[in-house]
Design an enzyme around this catalytic site. Structure first.
Site, PDB file in Angstrom:
ATOM      1  N   HIS A  40       0.672  -1.396  -0.009  1.00 18.64           N
ATOM      2  CA  HIS A  40      -0.140   0.083   0.085  1.00 18.64           C
ATOM      3  C   HIS A  40       0.974   1.227  -0.024  1.00 18.64           C
ATOM      4  O   HIS A  40       0.456   2.412  -0.034  1.00 18.64           O
ATOM      5  CB  HIS A  40      -1.017  -0.065   1.011  1.00 18.64           C
ATOM      6  CG  HIS A  40      -0.519   0.329   2.553  1.00 18.64           C
ATOM      7  ND1 HIS A  40      -0.165  -0.371   3.562  1.00 18.64           N
ATOM      8  CD2 HIS A  40      -0.301   1.592   2.910  1.00 18.64           C
ATOM      9  CE1 HIS A  40       0.272  -0.005   4.282  1.00 18.64           C
ATOM     10  NE2 HIS A  40       0.203   1.422   4.496  1.00 18.64           N
ATOM     11  N   ASP A  85       0.534  -7.591   1.866  1.00 17.79           N
ATOM     12  CA  ASP A  85       0.682  -6.145   1.903  1.00 17.79           C
ATOM     13  C   ASP A  85       2.132  -6.198   1.858  1.00 17.79           C
ATOM     14  O   ASP A  85       2.902  -5.866   3.014  1.00 17.79           O
ATOM     15  CB  ASP A  85      -0.040  -5.589   3.083  1.00 17.79           C
ATOM     16  CG  ASP A  85       0.363  -3.926   2.755  1.00 17.79           C
ATOM     17  OD1 ASP A  85       0.514  -3.366   1.760  1.00 17.79           O
ATOM     18  OD2 ASP A  85       0.078  -3.283   4.163  1.00 17.79           O
ATOM     19  N   SER A 179       4.109   3.342   7.782  1.00 18.58           N
ATOM     20  CA  SER A 179       3.899   2.279   6.968  1.00 18.58           C
ATOM     21  C   SER A 179       5.088   1.702   6.013  1.00 18.58           C
ATOM     22  O   SER A 179       5.774   2.592   5.547  1.00 18.58           O
ATOM     23  CB  SER A 179       2.758   2.401   5.748  1.00 18.58           C
ATOM     24  OG  SER A 179       1.539   2.709   6.547  1.00 18.58           O
TER      25      SER A 179
END
EC number: 3.4.21.-
Length: 233
Positions: A40, A85, A179
């Site tokens: 992502h 992910d 992230s």
């Protein structure tokens, strides 16, 4: 990172800053030519900085790269919150090891529940209002039983290729902007910062991290040149 402290300038030589005009993520250098991050975190016009501590300072051995190629799980170009992910980036050219740049080892085995691990990044240090620091923050959190995350987040499947990690009583957590960065246990990358609660560091709402150990074969195959390899089913 919420509830952490400024990282020591010498403890994050593998930490990459992924940056485009309106988006930032972390990443991890796993060898001179490859960075591991979250799917992502894919963004256009991405630059990858290595050897950075304070983002407003230019370091002598800082190195800037961009992606030569990005690899995702072929089994599904789609990832979701608890599956796949993960993204592997081949840099346009290798980086040189230096005082502030060196790769981090892939895991030799899975982490155990109860392990104390370290998360780091340039993400917000407050939540829900966001405050972005100039320097990366580091915090020690625990690998928790996956059931803690299942209790916190409706829709999590019974098993997944994710790690549940945080502090049960809250107060320390990765957050927006972290992230793609690493969760490090015993000097190895065990997790990739993936997602968590809307407000970070809440009690009983730990973070979810892509479980790197489950993807070892995929990572090593791609680096070895077998780019048609599928992610684990």
């Amino acid at each position: 990172v919420i509830g952490g402290d400024e990282c020591n300038i010498n403890e994050h030589r593998f930490l990459a800053l992924l940056y485009s005009e309106r988006f930032q993520c972390g990443g991890t250098l796993i060898n001179e030519e490859w960075v591991l991050t979250a799917a992502h975190c894919d963004m256009g016009n991405m630059y990858i900085y290595l050897g950075v501590h304070n983002v407003s300072v230019q370091y002598d051995d800082e190195q800037r790269r961009y992606p030569k190629k990005k690899y995702f799980c072929l089994s599904s170009r789609n990832y979701n919150q608890w599956d796949n992910d993960i993204m592997l980036i081949r840099l346009n050219r290798p980086v040189r090891n230096s005082a502030h740049i060196a790769p981090l080892s892939l895991p030799s085995g899975p982490p155990s529940v109860g392990s104390v691990c370290r998360v780091m990044g340039w993400g917000t240090i407050t939540s829900p209002n966001e405050t972005y620091p100039d320097v990366p923050h580091c915090a020690n959190i625990n690998i928790l039983d996956y059931e803690v995350c299942r209790a916190a987040y409706a829709g999590l499947p019974a098993t997944s290729r994710t790690l549940c990690a945080g502090i049960l009583e809250g107060g320390k957590d990765s957050c927006r902007g972290d992230s793609g960065g690493p969760l490090i246990c015993n000097g190895e990358i065990q997790g990739i910062v993936s997602w968590g609660g809307n407000i970070c560091a809440q009690p009983r709402e730990p973070g979810l991290y892509t479980k790197v150990f489950d993807y070892i074969d995929w990572i090593q195959s791609i680096i070895a040149g077998n780019t048609t390899v599928n992610c684990p089913p």
